[in-house]
Design a protein around this motif. Sequence first.
Motif, PDB file in Angstrom:
ATOM      1  N   ASN A 261       0.871  -1.164   0.000  1.00 55.50           N
ATOM      2  CA  ASN A 261       0.000   0.000   0.000  1.00 55.50           C
ATOM      3  C   ASN A 261       0.912   1.218   0.000  1.00 55.50           C
ATOM      4  OD1 ASN A 261      -2.906   0.400   0.097  1.00 55.50           O
ATOM      5  ND2 ASN A 261      -2.439   1.703   1.860  1.00 55.50           N
ATOM      6  N   GLU A 262       0.803   2.042  -1.033  1.00 54.01           N
ATOM      7  CA  GLU A 262       1.701   3.198  -1.136  1.00 54.01           C
ATOM      8  C   GLU A 262       1.657   4.016   0.151  1.00 54.01           C
ATOM      9  OE1 GLU A 262       1.016   5.339  -4.873  1.00 54.01           O
ATOM     10  OE2 GLU A 262       0.055   3.507  -5.598  1.00 54.01           O
ATOM     11  N   ALA A 263       2.846   4.349   0.679  1.00 57.35           N
ATOM     12  CA  ALA A 263       2.933   4.999   1.994  1.00 57.35           C
ATOM     13  C   ALA A 263       2.150   6.307   2.039  1.00 57.35           C
ATOM     14  CB  ALA A 263       4.399   5.246   2.352  1.00 57.35           C
ATOM     15  N   LEU A 264       2.194   7.053   0.928  1.00 59.26           N
ATOM     16  CA  LEU A 264       1.537   8.369   0.952  1.00 59.26           C
ATOM     17  C   LEU A 264       0.018   8.231   0.887  1.00 59.26           C
ATOM     18  CD1 LEU A 264       3.935  10.371  -1.397  1.00 59.26           C
ATOM     19  CD2 LEU A 264       4.001  10.147   1.085  1.00 59.26           C
ATOM     20  N   LYS A 265      -0.454   7.031   0.687  1.00 59.63           N
ATOM     21  CA  LYS A 265      -1.907   6.806   0.614  1.00 59.63           C
ATOM     22  C   LYS A 265      -2.369   5.893   1.742  1.00 59.63           C
ATOM     23  CE  LYS A 265      -1.782   7.157  -4.439  1.00 59.63           C
ATOM     24  NZ  LYS A 265      -1.816   6.378  -5.676  1.00 59.63           N
ATOM     25  N   THR A 266      -1.526   5.718   2.751  1.00 65.31           N
ATOM     26  CA  THR A 266      -1.867   4.786   3.829  1.00 65.31           C
ATOM     27  C   THR A 266      -2.378   5.538   5.051  1.00 65.31           C
ATOM     28  OG1 THR A 266      -0.213   3.241   3.045  1.00 65.31           O
ATOM     29  CG2 THR A 266      -0.987   2.930   5.295  1.00 65.31           C
ATOM     30  N   ILE A 267      -3.559   5.210   5.474  1.00 70.11           N
ATOM     31  CA  ILE A 267      -4.191   5.883   6.609  1.00 70.11           C
ATOM     32  C   ILE A 267      -3.748   5.245   7.912  1.00 70.11           C
ATOM     33  CG2 ILE A 267      -6.410   6.359   7.728  1.00 70.11           C
ATOM     34  CD1 ILE A 267      -7.615   6.167   4.799  1.00 70.11           C
ATOM     35  N   HIS A 268      -3.818   3.916   7.976  1.00 69.28           N
ATOM     36  CA  HIS A 268      -3.558   3.224   9.237  1.00 69.28           C
ATOM     37  C   HIS A 268      -2.074   3.059   9.491  1.00 69.28           C
ATOM     38  CE1 HIS A 268      -7.675   2.081   8.088  1.00 69.28           C
ATOM     39  NE2 HIS A 268      -7.886   2.277   9.373  1.00 69.28           N
ATOM     40  N   PHE A 269      -1.723   3.172  10.790  1.00 70.15           N
ATOM     41  CA  PHE A 269      -0.321   3.130  11.183  1.00 70.15           C
ATOM     42  C   PHE A 269       0.340   1.817  10.755  1.00 70.15           C
ATOM     43  CE2 PHE A 269       2.952   2.347  14.544  1.00 70.15           C
ATOM     44  CZ  PHE A 269       3.837   3.325  14.111  1.00 70.15           C
ATOM     45  N   GLU A 270       1.408   1.977   9.997  1.00 67.03           N
ATOM     46  CA  GLU A 270       2.210   0.834   9.527  1.00 67.03           C
ATOM     47  C   GLU A 270       1.417  -0.203   8.721  1.00 67.03           C
ATOM     48  OE1 GLU A 270       4.852  -0.582  12.611  1.00 67.03           O
ATOM     49  OE2 GLU A 270       6.137   1.161  12.333  1.00 67.03           O
ATOM     50  N   TYR A 271       0.358   0.254   8.069  1.00 66.05           N
ATOM     51  CA  TYR A 271      -0.295  -0.605   7.076  1.00 66.05           C
ATOM     52  C   TYR A 271       0.442  -0.491   5.737  1.00 66.05           C
ATOM     53  CZ  TYR A 271      -4.154  -2.684   9.568  1.00 66.05           C
ATOM     54  OH  TYR A 271      -4.900  -3.471  10.411  1.00 66.05           O
ATOM     55  N   ASP A 272       1.408   0.419   5.680  1.00 65.26           N
ATOM     56  CA  ASP A 272       2.332   0.443   4.556  1.00 65.26           C
ATOM     57  C   ASP A 272       3.509  -0.470   4.898  1.00 65.26           C
ATOM     58  OD1 ASP A 272       3.416   1.991   6.543  1.00 65.26           O
ATOM     59  OD2 ASP A 272       3.192   3.882   5.455  1.00 65.26           O
ATOM     60  N   GLN A 273       4.489  -0.544   3.986  1.00 66.82           N
ATOM     61  CA  GLN A 273       5.552  -1.534   4.175  1.00 66.82           C
ATOM     62  C   GLN A 273       6.940  -0.916   4.040  1.00 66.82           C
ATOM     63  OE1 GLN A 273       2.875  -2.128   2.112  1.00 66.82           O
ATOM     64  NE2 GLN A 273       1.857  -3.639   3.425  1.00 66.82           N
ATOM     65  N   THR A 274       7.910  -1.539   4.676  1.00 65.25           N
ATOM     66  CA  THR A 274       9.297  -1.187   4.395  1.00 65.25           C
ATOM     67  C   THR A 274       9.770  -2.081   3.250  1.00 65.25           C
ATOM     68  OG1 THR A 274      10.206  -2.869   5.865  1.00 65.25           O
ATOM     69  CG2 THR A 274       9.729  -0.699   6.837  1.00 65.25           C
ATOM     70  N   PRO A 275      10.852  -1.676   2.567  1.00 64.16           N
ATOM     71  CA  PRO A 275      11.380  -2.564   1.512  1.00 64.16           C
ATOM     72  C   PRO A 275      11.773  -3.928   2.076  1.00 64.16           C
ATOM     73  CG  PRO A 275      12.404  -0.398   1.370  1.00 64.16           C
ATOM     74  CD  PRO A 275      11.582  -0.401   2.632  1.00 64.16           C
ATOM     75  N   PHE A 276      12.196  -3.969   3.343  1.00 66.73           N
ATOM     76  CA  PHE A 276      12.598  -5.259   3.923  1.00 66.73           C
ATOM     77  C   PHE A 276      11.433  -6.216   3.972  1.00 66.73           C
ATOM     78  CE2 PHE A 276      15.551  -2.304   6.263  1.00 66.73           C
ATOM     79  CZ  PHE A 276      16.615  -2.563   5.427  1.00 66.73           C
ATOM     80  N   GLU A 277      10.279  -5.699   4.389  1.00 70.83           N
ATOM     81  CA  GLU A 277       9.104  -6.567   4.483  1.00 70.83           C
ATOM     82  C   GLU A 277       8.722  -7.124   3.118  1.00 70.83           C
ATOM     83  OE1 GLU A 277       6.421  -4.932   8.101  1.00 70.83           O
ATOM     84  OE2 GLU A 277       6.809  -3.517   6.495  1.00 70.83           O
ATOM     85  N   LEU A 278       9.013  -6.345   2.077  1.00 71.29           N
ATOM     86  CA  LEU A 278       8.664  -6.776   0.723  1.00 71.29           C
ATOM     87  C   LEU A 278       9.778  -7.594   0.076  1.00 71.29           C
ATOM     88  CD1 LEU A 278       6.997  -3.430  -0.253  1.00 71.29           C
ATOM     89  CD2 LEU A 278       5.817  -5.623  -0.125  1.00 71.29           C
ATOM     90  N   SER A 279      10.738  -8.005   0.914  1.00 69.86           N
ATOM     91  CA  SER A 279      11.894  -8.774   0.419  1.00 69.86           C
ATOM     92  C   SER A 279      12.663  -8.000  -0.649  1.00 69.86           C
ATOM     93  CB  SER A 279      11.464 -10.149  -0.123  1.00 69.86           C
ATOM     94  OG  SER A 279      10.931 -10.912   0.938  1.00 69.86           O
TER      95      SER A 279
END
Lengths: 405, 539
Positions: A261-279
Amino acid sequence: MNKPMQVVDPYAGERLKLSPFHERQAALNLRDAWSSWNGYKFADYYYDEEYEYFCVRNSCATYDICPMQKYIISGPDAEAMLDRMVTRDVSKLKQDRVTYVCWCTDEGRLIDDGTIFKLAEDRFLLTCGSPSLAWLRKSAFGYDALTIEDVSDTLAALSFQGPTTCEVLKKMGLDGIENLKPFSIAHFPLAGSNDSPLMVSRTGFTGDLGYELWIAPELALTLWDALYAAGEDYGIQPYGEAATNMARLEAGFIMPGMEFNEALKTIHFEYDQTPFELSLDWLVDFKKPHFNGREALLKAQRKGFNYTLVKLDIDGNKPAEESLLYADRNCEKEIGYVTSAMWSPVVKANIALAMVHSKALKGDIWAEIYYSKELRHHSKIARCVVKKAPFWSPARARVTPPAAF
Amino acid sequence: MKKYDAIIIGAGHNGLTNAAYLAKSGLDVLVVEKNDYIGGAAVTREMHDGWFYSSCSYVCSMMRQTIHRDLNLTKHGLVLVPYLGTVVFADNGDTMTSYNSEEAEYNQLRRRSPHDADAMFRFQTDLARYAQLIRKTLLRTPPDPTSFKPRDIRELLWLAKEFWSLGERELYEYIRFFTMSAADFLDDYFEDDLIKAAMASPGVIGTALGVYSPGSAYILLHHVMGDVDGNIGAWGLARGGMGAISNAIAGALQEHGGTIRTGAGVDKILVKNGRATGVVLDNGDELYANIVVSNMDAKRTFTQCMDKNDLPPGIYEKAKNFKIRGSSGKVNIALSGLPKFNNVADNRYINRGGQGFVGSMETMERAYDCWKHGRWSEDPFIESVIPSAWDPTVAPPGQHWMSNFVQYCPPKLADGPWTPEKRDAFGKTVIDKIERYSPGFKDLIVHAEVRTPHEIEAEIGLTEGNIFQGELTIDQLLFNRPFPGYAQYRMPIKNMYMCGSSTHPGGGVSSACGANAAREILMDLKRPNTVPEDDFYDE
């Protein structure tokens, strides 16, 4: 005398834009299966999504990437600015080469991914899925010697993918195309022209042999006609979003709105991702100086991360779309969720990308799969196995020159 | 003296599948093949410079997806590509196209008969219901209905439960269906002759029956119960030709340590004290093994490769009378361009599908009449596909390979044996017929290979050139295949098994016979089962 009535479409401003390739594509869109992407009328599929998918895997096919967002960043500061914006080291990028990048917020959360083309020492093309001009301007803060130009509507592009693509481009007269290495760029004359208006990069989103063709919109149909004339004997066919999504999933590529979920469009805390989480840890280069999100990512790396994106091979043949994942067959301990899933026709496997609690990766993974049969809903529990390699990764995608199809 | 755990006779796709599963369980297996190449009837051969013919079988739909996945055949080079759109041709020049969109298909049928367009929904639904049931039996060993073994009773109960789940009315229909003719079955749905002829044609493919012969309805089902990626009734092409299937299975076999010996025809199966002990090759070499598995058809196995005295009474007679009548020929044609057909739109999709020269129900039946009289059909039924329109690897770019399956063509002619001249005359009959629907077709021909049942038997070893290794009629299906009492892959001689299409579930490139046989062998050897259970889309 009556004046001829002038036809003005009062809704013109609300209608979808038409790609420079639209005329040819519309003629082949027998199913009128249109949706939209970034304001453009865009094909889900043309005739049959599975047929188009198989053209990508078996012969060759074109995918209209005009609606993709494209920016030219030029000037003496262009490289430094991009290097500060993205997590990868752009200073290592050589001219006429392309690199896959992602960029993050200060908190290290992924805004978008895309590709950077180094067109000249001080001239770069950045492509990405979502409009990004505002973030580019923000990222250029402090750099004066550069300009950012949105060329989304003024640079037409066609992705050309599949095992016979190299042969078709050769037949089209692209001298030496077989020597183009993956992630390299070359320029070619078009239809006997004296200049070289056609830019070709050996890139794509299918995990197979393929190229992307870049051209001025006024030459778009000339390119189309030349390509389709050459491709006629090699099974050429346009493909849409549906086939793209199948091919990219087999290749293990992530998609905004699916895996992240694009960080700039994410409402909920940490419902976006870091690159690490996305492998995507291989995209993060801590050896280079400051870049956006560096501190947060260093911390995240130290601390570890909650989720890890993995490739799953799932028992049975029911796609695990929107499935929840569990550590046990009884579905008592939830450990993640599936982001994309499908039956892979070429591998003959039930595949998925999924976000799994990093700590649960070593144990069993079970998917609760919902499916319906003649309107009645059913569920089943299926065992999942984590796969390291992409589901589909033929040698021809990496070899130069690519072996004959 | 080397002794293998198992020798498999015949490197057709079922023999290779059987061997692969035995090897996977750790057995030392050898596949012996009489030809210098593997594949049996699932084979690709370069018969003309740059043209790769699938000389025998040419399309694929029954291949068990579970086996493809389990043996990782994609890794070994197998890609199955579904193809779309078939045009059928009537005697009067009319054509009918099958479209892949339900709406387009409906509109097309409505032009011929509004009644039939509506009836097609019920027809497809009924067929899918019948197909679903029989599909479930493909990767299972048929129960012996006379046995009291718990496993047989369990399987019989399972089968009964599956049948009962159809509901009372459908159960009656289903039983009728097994013995009906394709024509009678279709009369319940359709009125238009071309629609009927198009639907009836799969009911006679590979079979010495006509569209009005009892039993042809089941064969129709046998041809539509397969699937490609869950699309039941769809047919696919193997990228690189049908040989890609055999080669991929051979790859899996070799990965598991099995070996293949080509140019090694079997003269006799060795039997000692009522046990199979090995084989004698054509060159006199003797090879020994704990078990022998024949992938040859039942008639060839027992009447040609075994000593009559080694067999229990009755088996030789059963094998001799096994119904394995050749009915079809094959004309493989290399073309310098894509042929154009009368009354077919210049459409990039439908021009690349198949062609069915069915004519009419009457024409189909008359074609069968010729067979009965020991002649090839003067006006044959031809099912054609142009695989090169989909697969870039089988012909030079812009040029094409056309596969033509022809009925009827008898294994024995009334006027004496097959000769090269008669074979070529048969080929000319076929080419002349296509030319009628595609003027200029002959000018495109670069090379042609004509195969009558005589050639098919000589090369592949299929008795009478029967493509199914025995006809698919109820007397030779399920627990009757190949013979009652021997349907569980074990043969009357100890340590001897069969794994070819003469066994359940019969003909077609499915790998199911080979896999089922492997499961039984491993059970007898008390080794862990390596054969997966089938999985279904329509569970």
